[in-house]
Design a protein around this motif. Sequence first.
Motif, PDB file in Angstrom:
ATOM      1  N   ARG A 150       0.837  -1.201   0.000  1.00  0.00           N
ATOM      2  CA  ARG A 150       0.000   0.000   0.000  1.00  0.00           C
ATOM      3  C   ARG A 150       0.874   1.255   0.000  1.00  0.00           C
ATOM      4  O   ARG A 150       0.605   2.222  -0.710  1.00  0.00           O
ATOM      5  CB  ARG A 150      -0.910  -0.008   1.226  1.00  0.00           C
ATOM      6  N   LEU A 185       2.297   1.731  -3.396  1.00  0.00           N
ATOM      7  CA  LEU A 185       1.248   2.241  -4.283  1.00  0.00           C
ATOM      8  C   LEU A 185       1.071   3.743  -4.078  1.00  0.00           C
ATOM      9  O   LEU A 185       0.980   4.505  -5.043  1.00  0.00           O
ATOM     10  CB  LEU A 185      -0.065   1.502  -4.033  1.00  0.00           C
ATOM     11  N   GLU A 186       1.055   4.161  -2.835  1.00  0.00           N
ATOM     12  CA  GLU A 186       0.900   5.582  -2.538  1.00  0.00           C
ATOM     13  C   GLU A 186       2.069   6.391  -3.121  1.00  0.00           C
ATOM     14  O   GLU A 186       1.869   7.465  -3.704  1.00  0.00           O
ATOM     15  CB  GLU A 186       0.821   5.786  -1.023  1.00  0.00           C
ATOM     16  N   ILE A 244       1.532   0.901 -11.065  1.00  0.00           N
ATOM     17  CA  ILE A 244       0.404   1.105 -10.148  1.00  0.00           C
ATOM     18  C   ILE A 244      -0.621  -0.008 -10.308  1.00  0.00           C
ATOM     19  O   ILE A 244      -1.123  -0.552  -9.319  1.00  0.00           O
ATOM     20  CB  ILE A 244      -0.230   2.496 -10.371  1.00  0.00           C
ATOM     21  N   GLU A 245      -0.931  -0.365 -11.543  1.00  0.00           N
ATOM     22  CA  GLU A 245      -1.926  -1.423 -11.785  1.00  0.00           C
ATOM     23  C   GLU A 245      -1.454  -2.766 -11.248  1.00  0.00           C
ATOM     24  O   GLU A 245      -2.241  -3.529 -10.672  1.00  0.00           O
ATOM     25  CB  GLU A 245      -2.247  -1.505 -13.272  1.00  0.00           C
ATOM     26  N   TRP A 286      -1.625  -2.610  -7.418  1.00  0.00           N
ATOM     27  CA  TRP A 286      -3.037  -2.620  -7.024  1.00  0.00           C
ATOM     28  C   TRP A 286      -3.610  -4.035  -7.107  1.00  0.00           C
ATOM     29  O   TRP A 286      -4.301  -4.494  -6.196  1.00  0.00           O
ATOM     30  CB  TRP A 286      -3.835  -1.659  -7.893  1.00  0.00           C
ATOM     31  N   LYS A 287      -3.277  -4.719  -8.196  1.00  0.00           N
ATOM     32  CA  LYS A 287      -3.759  -6.095  -8.367  1.00  0.00           C
ATOM     33  C   LYS A 287      -3.207  -7.003  -7.258  1.00  0.00           C
ATOM     34  O   LYS A 287      -3.948  -7.793  -6.674  1.00  0.00           O
ATOM     35  CB  LYS A 287      -3.338  -6.616  -9.747  1.00  0.00           C
ATOM     36  N   LEU A 330      -2.198  -6.063  -4.291  1.00  0.00           N
ATOM     37  CA  LEU A 330      -2.796  -5.625  -3.037  1.00  0.00           C
ATOM     38  C   LEU A 330      -4.188  -6.224  -2.860  1.00  0.00           C
ATOM     39  O   LEU A 330      -4.510  -6.778  -1.814  1.00  0.00           O
ATOM     40  CB  LEU A 330      -2.853  -4.094  -3.015  1.00  0.00           C
ATOM     41  N   LYS A 331      -5.007  -6.157  -3.898  1.00  0.00           N
ATOM     42  CA  LYS A 331      -6.358  -6.725  -3.824  1.00  0.00           C
ATOM     43  C   LYS A 331      -6.318  -8.232  -3.654  1.00  0.00           C
ATOM     44  O   LYS A 331      -7.068  -8.797  -2.862  1.00  0.00           O
ATOM     45  CB  LYS A 331      -7.157  -6.362  -5.086  1.00  0.00           C
TER      46      LYS A 331
END
Length: 114
Positions: free
Chosen positions: A69, A72-73, A94-95, A98-99, A101-102
């Motif tokens: 996270r 990402l920030e 970023i993508e 994000w993927k 992280l989810k």
Amino acid sequence: MSKQVLAKKKATKRPKVRSAKRKAFIDKFTKNLKKWDRELEELEKKRDEKVASLKDNLNQRINNLRDKRSKLEEKVELLEDAGEGVFESLKKDIEVIWKDLKSGYKSIQKVIKK
């Protein structure tokens, strides 16, 4: 029956056992109860070890998500200040983060819901 209840019952005086058959039956189940006490204690010990291990594992995975996270920030902040030439590269980073992280979050949720 808990150890406290068993100890209390032992402390109270029992009438003398009149037959050998009855005494053997009582002795058999007294031994079985003691055996069950040991086995239940062992189960509790194993449970505690499993819970501690699971907690450590989940804490490690949650900390990993916190790190992702933060990354990402950082990328989003870079993107705000970056020029158009870097946009596509940062966008892909970023993508991907994000993927991940989810996916990590959903994985932890599944473990916790079990």
